[in-house]
Scaffold this active site. Structure first.
Site, PDB file in Angstrom:
ATOM      1  N   HIS A  72      -0.903   4.577  -9.986  1.00 33.19           N
ATOM      2  CA  HIS A  72      -0.465   3.788  -8.962  1.00 33.19           C
ATOM      3  C   HIS A  72      -1.205   3.288  -8.032  1.00 33.19           C
ATOM      4  CE1 HIS A  72       4.258   5.223  -9.555  1.00 33.19           C
ATOM      5  NE2 HIS A  72       3.902   4.469 -10.566  1.00 33.19           N
ATOM      6  N   TYR A 200       9.569   4.925  -0.156  1.00 36.86           N
ATOM      7  CA  TYR A 200      10.256   5.892   0.877  1.00 36.86           C
ATOM      8  C   TYR A 200      11.202   4.894   1.550  1.00 36.86           C
ATOM      9  CZ  TYR A 200       6.357   9.000  -0.252  1.00 36.86           C
ATOM     10  OH  TYR A 200       5.492  10.189  -0.706  1.00 36.86           O
ATOM     11  N   LYS A 296       1.476  17.179  -1.672  1.00 34.44           N
ATOM     12  CA  LYS A 296       0.308  17.754  -1.610  1.00 34.44           C
ATOM     13  C   LYS A 296       0.178  18.965  -2.280  1.00 34.44           C
ATOM     14  CE  LYS A 296      -2.157  14.523   0.406  1.00 34.44           C
ATOM     15  NZ  LYS A 296      -2.674  13.459  -0.599  1.00 34.44           N
ATOM     16  N   TYR A 383      -4.074  10.063   1.148  1.00 34.94           N
ATOM     17  CA  TYR A 383      -3.090  10.181   0.040  1.00 34.94           C
ATOM     18  C   TYR A 383      -3.500  10.223  -1.329  1.00 34.94           C
ATOM     19  CZ  TYR A 383       0.902   8.871  -2.621  1.00 34.94           C
ATOM     20  OH  TYR A 383       2.269   8.615  -3.456  1.00 34.94           O
TER      21      TYR A 383
HETATM   22  C1  PHB Z   1       7.897  13.111  -6.891  1.00 37.83           C
HETATM   23  O1  PHB Z   1       7.457  11.989  -7.674  1.00 37.83           O
HETATM   24  O2  PHB Z   1       8.117  14.019  -7.149  1.00 37.83           O
HETATM   25  C2  PHB Z   1       7.471  12.796  -5.333  1.00 37.83           C
HETATM   26  C3  PHB Z   1       7.009  11.427  -4.795  1.00 37.83           C
HETATM   27  C4  PHB Z   1       6.639  11.258  -3.558  1.00 37.83           C
HETATM   28  C5  PHB Z   1       6.520  12.550  -2.773  1.00 37.83           C
HETATM   29  C6  PHB Z   1       7.032  13.653  -3.256  1.00 37.83           C
HETATM   30  C7  PHB Z   1       7.386  13.696  -4.488  1.00 37.83           C
HETATM   31  O3  PHB Z   1       6.463  12.251  -1.254  1.00 37.83           O
END
Ligand code: PHB
Ligand code: APR
Length: 398
Positions: A72, A200, A296, A383
């Protein structure tokens, strides 16, 4: 039994440390209280930073990872019914990799077994003594007999509920703790992802997260109150809430389908400092917990293991304990950077109070992220992963 390093816990921290030590010719025994199946099937977050992928590749563990991981360039945020893609790597060219923690653990267990290195599952009554001496001892039972491991060092990789973090005497280590009034209800479902990369949704009523594990498997999370119970969340209620929080004017609604795994995790930050006491070293969740926002946890476990592997490599090569003494001071700054990042992401994306002012401030930040290249570059820097503090191998052998 006798080994140089006794490792308690076969999560990502313990397994990757064991592998790096083996590659440096240092012998270790890993003692895990659960079964192999349990450890390999435990569902957790699954986003690897670029330095984690570079490390695993360098350790010879990249084959399945590069074959299966989803690569990604950033993620989506959705608020006010609009979707924005944050392209976090336009300058750095780095990526995040969606690859479940269970996959990482599977690859590490396979590597350990093919290297013929000891890995004991189902160990009962694990106990550690003598951490204030240079001859610590780990004992455990196999249900019939008690076994004893004499080691030079103990690596406490037994997570946030383990025994190692409780071993140092009261007051020897400081503990920094922040609890949030919310939890994440996480599901795995047989549905197609709604966006090409994770998303998100900062809905006024709370966060929803829409991630994936493959073309027909989604991993989704809902912000829920801290004291909610799984039984209060039948499938219809989960989908209703995921649909409501992710509603937009620019995308079709989420696909709903069969939910085949579900769990609830509290949001918590914790750091133990220093991360060492005598001959005991704490790594990963045994030393620190990050809230799940930004994923993280696994990456920090790998970064700690790198620092300790490097220090142990230097020690066994030259007898110099300088890097071991500096383990905590070397690992902690990166831990705090991850804590800072996770805390910021958590506070912008969640509804943590009823204060209307707070909501407007969060929206203002979301608009900055959606519209500013500089903000996106800065987000991407952390990130996609700050550099690991040290290489995994000591460079003293030449
Ligand atoms: C996940 O794909 O498990 C995942 C993705 C984003 C996050 C936390 C976990 O912030
Ligand atoms: N004796 C032996 N093993 C133990 C004991 C004990 N007393 N207590 C716990 N364990 C084992 C657990 O069963 C688990 O397999 O220690 C292991 C710890 O693994 P993790 O919890 O995965 O922790 P860590 O390796 O530090 O990895 C951190 O895991 O919690 C996630 O999101 C977090 O991704 C992060 C990562």
């Amino acid at each position: 039994m006798r080994c140089q390093v006794a490792i308690v816990g076969a999560g990502p921290a313990g397994l990757v440390l064991g592998h790096m030590l083996h590659l440096q010719g240092i012998d270790s025994i890993i003692v895990e209280r659960r079964t192999r199946d349990y450890v390999e099937q435990r569902v957790r977050a699954g986003v690897l930073e670029q330095p984690s992928v570079d490390l695993l590749t360098d350790l010879g563990l990249g084959e399945r990872l590069h074959d299966r991981a989803l690569v990604h360039n950033g993620f989506y945020i959705r608020f006010d019914r609009e979707t924005h893609h944050l392209n976090l790597n336009s300058r750095s060219g780095r990526h995040s990799y969606v690859y479940g923690q269970a996959e990482v653990v599977h690859d590490l267990i396979e590597a350990r077994i093919s290297a013929g290195q000891p890995l004991i599952f189902g160990a009962d009554e694990v106990s550690v003594t003598g951490i204030d001496t240079d001859r610590p001892v780990v004992t455990f039972s196999d249900g019939q007999q008690t076994h004893r491991i004499d080691a030079d060092f103990v690596a406490g990789c037994d997570g946030s509920q383990g025994i190692c973090r409780t071993l140092p005497p009261a007051g020897a280590l400081a503990r920094f703790v922040r609890s949030y009034p919310v939890a994440w209800l996480g599901i795995l479902a047989h549905t197609a992802p709604v966006t090409a990369e994770g998303m998100y949704c900062a809905h006024p009523d709370g966060l929803s997260v829409h991630s994936m594990r493959g073309p027909r498997i989604t991993r989704q999370y809902l912000q829920v109150p801290a004291h909610t119970e799984l039984q209060d969340w039948p499938d219809e209620r989960i989908w209703q809430e995921l649909l409501r929080r992710s509603e937009s004017d620019d995308h079709p609604p989420l696909e709903t389908g069969e939910i085949f795994d579900r769990s609830i995790a509290l949001l918590r930050s914790e750091v133990t400092a220093p991360m060492q006491y005598g001959s005991l070293f704490l790594l990963g969740d045994a030393a620190h917990i990050v809230p799940p926002t930004g994923a993280k946890g696994l990456n920090l476990a790998l970064s700690d293991a790198c620092v300790l592997s490097h220090a142990l490599g230097a020690y066994y090569c030259t007898g110099n304990s300088e890097f071991l003494d500096a383990y905590s001071a070397t690992a902690l700054p990166r831990v705090w950077q991850a804590q800072n990042f996770s805390a910021k992401l958590t506070s912008v994306l969640h509804r943590l109070s009823d204060d209307p002012m707070e909501y407007e401030l969060r929206r203002a930040q979301l608009r900055r992220w959606a519209s500013s290249d500089a903000e996106q570059d800065a987000l991407g820097e952390v990130y996609f992963g700050l550099p690991f503090p040290t290489p995994w191998r000591a460079e003293t052998r030449t």
